[in-house]
Design an enzyme around this catalytic site. Structure first.
Site, PDB file in Angstrom:
ATOM      1  N   HIS A   1      -5.300  -8.900  10.609  1.00 54.27           N
ATOM      2  CA  HIS A   1      -5.505  -7.559  11.180  1.00 54.27           C
ATOM      3  C   HIS A   1      -6.961  -7.126  11.051  1.00 54.27           C
ATOM      4  CE1 HIS A   1      -1.499  -6.531  12.387  1.00 54.27           C
ATOM      5  NE2 HIS A   1      -0.999  -6.766  11.194  1.00 54.27           N
TER       6      HIS A   1
ATOM      7  N   ILE B   1       0.830  -1.199   0.000  1.00 52.94           N
ATOM      8  CA  ILE B   1       0.000   0.000   0.000  1.00 52.94           C
ATOM      9  C   ILE B   1       0.866   1.251   0.000  1.00 52.94           C
ATOM     10  CG2 ILE B   1      -1.856   1.241   1.181  1.00 52.94           C
ATOM     11  CD1 ILE B   1      -2.618  -1.522   0.036  1.00 52.94           C
ATOM     12  N   ILE B   2       1.933   1.249   0.796  1.00 56.98           N
ATOM     13  CA  ILE B   2       2.820   2.412   0.892  1.00 56.98           C
ATOM     14  C   ILE B   2       4.260   1.983   0.618  1.00 56.98           C
ATOM     15  CG2 ILE B   2       1.293   3.559   2.542  1.00 56.98           C
ATOM     16  CD1 ILE B   2       3.250   2.714   4.767  1.00 56.98           C
TER      17      ILE B   2
ATOM     18  N   GLU C   1      -0.594  -0.008  13.781  1.00 56.83           N
ATOM     19  CA  GLU C   1       0.747   0.190  14.362  1.00 56.83           C
ATOM     20  C   GLU C   1       1.381   1.440  13.739  1.00 56.83           C
ATOM     21  OE1 GLU C   1       3.058  -3.287  13.628  1.00 56.83           O
ATOM     22  OE2 GLU C   1       1.508  -4.671  14.333  1.00 56.83           O
TER      23      GLU C   1
ATOM     24  N   GLU D   1       8.509  -3.002   3.992  1.00 56.45           N
ATOM     25  CA  GLU D   1       8.325  -4.167   3.128  1.00 56.45           C
ATOM     26  C   GLU D   1       8.705  -3.833   1.685  1.00 56.45           C
ATOM     27  OE1 GLU D   1       7.219  -7.391   3.449  1.00 56.45           O
ATOM     28  OE2 GLU D   1       7.162  -7.305   5.638  1.00 56.45           O
TER      29      GLU D   1
ATOM     30  N   VAL E   1      -5.703  -7.351   1.750  1.00 56.09           N
ATOM     31  CA  VAL E   1      -6.554  -8.499   2.093  1.00 56.09           C
ATOM     32  C   VAL E   1      -7.187  -8.269   3.458  1.00 56.09           C
ATOM     33  CG1 VAL E   1      -5.171 -10.125   0.743  1.00 56.09           C
ATOM     34  CG2 VAL E   1      -4.692  -9.824   3.178  1.00 56.09           C
TER      35      VAL E   1
ATOM     36  N   HIS F   1      -2.201  -0.871   8.206  1.00 61.31           N
ATOM     37  CA  HIS F   1      -1.285  -1.571   9.110  1.00 61.31           C
ATOM     38  C   HIS F   1      -0.493  -0.579   9.937  1.00 61.31           C
ATOM     39  CE1 HIS F   1       2.278  -3.783  10.479  1.00 61.31           C
ATOM     40  NE2 HIS F   1       1.552  -4.878  10.364  1.00 61.31           N
TER      41      HIS F   1
END
Length: 300
Positions: free
Chosen positions: A233, A110-111, A201, A115, A229, A171
């Site tokens: 979470h 997403i950002i 977080e 990751e 997805v 997230h």
């Protein structure tokens, strides 16, 4: 004779240090589709599997392969279901062994966080193994991405009353890229929408969102995962019945709470943004900043 031996020796050195690219076929092309992964089969089918099929249908001259970045999910799927998903590094090494010369790597990040940075390093470490290898952008990269994402998210809810709000929960990260959540939040503020962004977080936190909801007189909240997805979470931290889930905490504060338990990957407009990022990776040349700065120094 010595010249012939020297020429053969030089060819062997090039052959070895170039990662055996003599066997690579530039026209043998693949798209490596990378996801964090999920152990929830229903959301996997609706998101990862659906977008993978759309990529394959869109780029018929590319073979599409799958990789997960979460080693925990890879291990759990192997132990529970007997399914073995490759890591990006493993998948890229297999593509090299299978003779692919052109590879596009597209993740559903997403950002541009930790990751995404890790994947970028993995791809860079294997760049000499292919004629061409390119990495597509995460969802929120360019200004246009924020505009398109806002329009896509607006498809997920009806017109909101003054005391109603949608809260999208990502997230989150302690990486500087956490600013992306505040930026997409501002897009909605600028459009005078009762839409708020929080993270499990990071920033904005639950407390940040709660303060704004109370200040603006919101009484009814619809929680939506700002995640590709609707996995662990979404089911636990956002919509779970535990005391520390967003749903439970907001109920305790007296809000009416609804839950939209669908990942971003189910949104066709979001899927299309990732398709456009693949297209951008295929058709655009990477900018060589060193060469560009050298040109500036020469007044070009």
């Amino acid at each position: 004779m010595k010249k012939t031996i020297m020429l053969i020796s030089m060819m062997m050195i090039v052959f070895i240090f170039n990662g055996f690219t003599l066997f690579q076929n530039k026209d043998k092309k693949a798209i490596l589709f990378v996801n964090f992964g999920t152990t929830y089969n229903d959301t996997r089918v609706a998101t990862i599997d659906t977008l993978q099929k759309k990529i394959a249908d869109t780029y018929k001259d590319y073979d599409v392969r799958l990789a997960y970045t979460s080693r925990q999910i890879i291990r759990k799927l192997s132990e529970r279901d007997g399914i073995r998903i490759d890591t990006p590094e493993e998948a890229l090494k297999k593509l090299k062994a299978d003779g692919y010369g052109t590879v596009i790597v597209q993740a559903t990040h997403i950002i541009n966080g930790e990751e995404a940075d890790y994947l970028k390093r993995e791809v860079a470490s294997l760049k000499d193994d292919f004629y061409v290898i390119k990495l597509g952008h995460p969802l929120l990269t360019h200004i246009k991405d924020y505009e398109l994402t806002m329009k896509a998210l607006q498809l997920q809810y009806s017109e909101l009353k003054a005391d109603e709000a949608v809260v999208l929960i990502g997230h989150g990260t302690h990486h500087p890229s956490t600013s992306a959540y505040a930026m997409i939040d501002y897009f909605f503020q600028d459009a005078s929408q009762n839409v708020y962004f929080g993270t499990v977080e990071g920033f904005p936190s639950y407390d940040n969102v709660l303060t704004r909801l109370k200040k603006n007189g919101i009484r009814t909240v619809t929680l939506m995962p700002f995640l590709f997805v609707a996995g662990d979470h979404a089911n636990n931290d956002i919509a779970g019945d535990e005391e520390d889930s967003w749903k439970s905490m907001l109920l305790k504060e007296g809000f009416n709470v609804n839950v939209y338990l669908h990942g971003l990957g189910e949104n066709e407009a979001i899927q299309q943004i990732f398709i456009e990022h693949i297209e951008h990776a295929i058709t655009n040349k990477e900018i060589d900043m060193k060469r560009k700065k050298a040109g500036y120094a020469l007044g070009k």
